[in-house]
Motif scaffolding. Structure first.
Motif, PDB file in Angstrom:
ATOM      1  N   ALA A  50       0.783  -1.227  -0.059  1.00 12.46           N
ATOM      2  CA  ALA A  50      -0.014   0.081  -0.111  1.00 12.46           C
ATOM      3  C   ALA A  50       0.889   1.252   0.112  1.00 12.46           C
ATOM      4  N   ILE A  51       0.348   2.195  -0.337  1.00  9.46           N
ATOM      5  CA  ILE A  51       0.978   3.718  -0.535  1.00  9.46           C
ATOM      6  C   ILE A  51       0.214   4.687  -0.065  1.00  9.46           C
ATOM      7  N   SER A  52       0.753   5.662   0.465  1.00 12.32           N
ATOM      8  CA  SER A  52       0.085   6.908   1.158  1.00 12.32           C
ATOM      9  C   SER A  52      -0.671   7.757  -0.040  1.00 12.32           C
ATOM     10  N   ARG A  53      -1.510   8.584   0.328  1.00  9.20           N
ATOM     11  CA  ARG A  53      -2.022   9.666  -0.896  1.00  9.20           C
ATOM     12  C   ARG A  53      -0.787  10.404  -1.368  1.00  9.20           C
ATOM     13  N   TYR A  59       3.949   0.598   2.487  1.00  8.93           N
ATOM     14  CA  TYR A  59       3.558  -0.310   3.389  1.00  8.93           C
ATOM     15  C   TYR A  59       3.597  -1.834   2.531  1.00  8.93           C
ATOM     16  N   TYR A  60       4.244  -2.967   3.095  1.00  8.42           N
ATOM     17  CA  TYR A  60       4.520  -4.033   2.590  1.00  8.42           C
ATOM     18  C   TYR A  60       4.113  -5.420   3.478  1.00  8.42           C
ATOM     19  N   ALA A  61       3.629  -6.305   2.897  1.00  6.19           N
ATOM     20  CA  ALA A  61       3.424  -7.626   3.385  1.00  6.19           C
ATOM     21  C   ALA A  61       4.830  -8.175   3.856  1.00  6.19           C
ATOM     22  N   ASP A  62       4.754  -8.801   4.824  1.00  5.61           N
ATOM     23  CA  ASP A  62       6.383  -9.484   4.949  1.00  5.61           C
ATOM     24  C   ASP A  62       6.678 -10.241   4.009  1.00  5.61           C
ATOM     25  N   PHE A  63       6.178 -11.229   3.282  1.00  8.72           N
ATOM     26  CA  PHE A  63       6.437 -11.914   2.025  1.00  8.72           C
ATOM     27  C   PHE A  63       6.947 -11.532   0.946  1.00  8.72           C
ATOM     28  N   VAL A  64       6.831 -10.116   0.891  1.00 12.74           N
ATOM     29  CA  VAL A  64       7.469  -9.263  -0.482  1.00 12.74           C
ATOM     30  C   VAL A  64       8.540  -8.229  -0.086  1.00 12.74           C
ATOM     31  N   LYS A  65       8.324  -7.956   1.208  1.00 14.04           N
ATOM     32  CA  LYS A  65       9.594  -7.128   1.696  1.00 14.04           C
ATOM     33  C   LYS A  65      10.819  -7.227   0.979  1.00 14.04           C
ATOM     34  N   GLY A  66      11.367  -6.278   0.645  1.00 10.28           N
ATOM     35  CA  GLY A  66      12.635  -6.310   0.069  1.00 10.28           C
ATOM     36  C   GLY A  66      12.869  -6.773  -1.488  1.00 10.28           C
ATOM     37  N   ARG A  67      11.685  -7.380  -1.930  1.00 11.50           N
ATOM     38  CA  ARG A  67      11.610  -7.553  -3.424  1.00 11.50           C
ATOM     39  C   ARG A  67      10.592  -6.958  -4.224  1.00 11.50           C
ATOM     40  N   PHE A  68       9.502  -6.369  -3.438  1.00 12.60           N
ATOM     41  CA  PHE A  68       8.726  -5.549  -4.279  1.00 12.60           C
ATOM     42  C   PHE A  68       8.767  -4.180  -4.068  1.00 12.60           C
ATOM     43  N   THR A  69       8.350  -3.088  -4.843  1.00 13.23           N
ATOM     44  CA  THR A  69       8.371  -1.820  -4.532  1.00 13.23           C
ATOM     45  C   THR A  69       6.937  -1.175  -5.244  1.00 13.23           C
ATOM     46  N   ILE A  70       6.382  -0.349  -4.300  1.00  9.37           N
ATOM     47  CA  ILE A  70       5.134   0.184  -4.562  1.00  9.37           C
ATOM     48  C   ILE A  70       5.482   1.672  -4.559  1.00  9.37           C
ATOM     49  N   SER A 104      -4.287   1.638   4.192  1.00 16.34           N
ATOM     50  CA  SER A 104      -4.827   0.370   5.098  1.00 16.34           C
ATOM     51  C   SER A 104      -4.335  -0.933   4.379  1.00 16.34           C
ATOM     52  N   SER A 105      -4.380  -2.058   5.010  1.00 15.37           N
ATOM     53  CA  SER A 105      -4.124  -3.350   4.575  1.00 15.37           C
ATOM     54  C   SER A 105      -5.232  -4.163   4.447  1.00 15.37           C
ATOM     55  N   ARG A 106      -6.228  -3.694   4.797  1.00 16.59           N
ATOM     56  CA  ARG A 106      -7.659  -4.511   4.842  1.00 16.59           C
ATOM     57  C   ARG A 106      -8.356  -4.293   3.469  1.00 16.59           C
ATOM     58  N   PRO A 107      -8.714  -5.403   2.874  1.00 20.92           N
ATOM     59  CA  PRO A 107      -9.488  -5.253   1.584  1.00 20.92           C
ATOM     60  C   PRO A 107     -10.808  -4.697   1.806  1.00 20.92           C
ATOM     61  N   ASP A 108     -11.432  -4.722   3.017  1.00 20.88           N
ATOM     62  CA  ASP A 108     -12.907  -4.144   3.109  1.00 20.88           C
ATOM     63  C   ASP A 108     -12.693  -2.800   3.262  1.00 20.88           C
ATOM     64  N   ASP A 109     -11.588  -2.210   3.386  1.00 27.37           N
ATOM     65  CA  ASP A 109     -11.425  -0.383   3.537  1.00 27.37           C
ATOM     66  C   ASP A 109     -11.006   0.112   2.221  1.00 27.37           C
ATOM     67  N   PHE A 110     -11.199  -0.868   1.343  1.00 27.97           N
ATOM     68  CA  PHE A 110     -11.011  -0.104  -0.171  1.00 27.97           C
ATOM     69  C   PHE A 110     -12.418  -0.238  -0.743  1.00 27.97           C
ATOM     70  N   GLY A 111     -12.651   1.014  -1.180  1.00 23.91           N
ATOM     71  CA  GLY A 111     -13.908   1.034  -2.067  1.00 23.91           C
ATOM     72  C   GLY A 111     -13.944   0.822  -3.641  1.00 23.91           C
TER      73      GLY A 111
END
Length: 123
Positions: A50-53, A59-70, A104-111
């Motif tokens: 996720a990325i702020s406005r 913010y990254y899930a632990d399993f992609v940190k260091g490999r993925f960049t948003i 947010s990292s919660r799917p339900d928070d995204f409209g």
């Protein structure tokens, strides 16, 4: 509220890289925090990044940190996900999502959600 279109998915060998893009409609892109999620067959949709406005905070899930960049380019209404060192278990449909608020990292928070783009990582 906002239309999102992902692109950049495809077939890649394990250890390879892909860059996903998500283009948003409208002129209010900077008011949305953005996220990437993925869903593999038979699995729950899971948070990837996720990325702020402003684009300052990421913010990254632990399993992609260091490999993925948003990242995001508010002038182009676009958010990106650079994925390196891809693994076969990361084969999934990758979705872009927008939230009218802070990150947010919660799917339900995204409209708003895109249609998804398929990423297939071969072994």
């Amino acid at each position: 509220q906002v239309q999102l279109v992902e692109s950049g998915g495809g077939l890649v060998q394990a250890g390879g890289s892909l860059r996903l893009s998500c283009v948003a409609s409208g002129r209010s892109f900077r008011t949305y925090s953005m996220g990437w999620f993925r869903q593999a067959p038979g699995k729950e949709r899971e948070f990837v990044a996720a990325i702020s406005r402003s684009g300052i905070m990421t913010y990254y899930a632990d399993f992609v940190k260091g490999r993925f960049t948003i990242s995001r380019d508010n002038a182009k209404n676009t958010v990106y996900l650079q994925m390196n060192s891809l693994k076969p278990e990361e084969t999934a449909v990758y979705y872009c999502a927008a939230r009218d608020g802070s990150s947010s990292s919660r799917p339900d928070d995204f409209g708003s959600w895109g249609q998804g783009t398929q990423v297939t990582v071969s072994s």
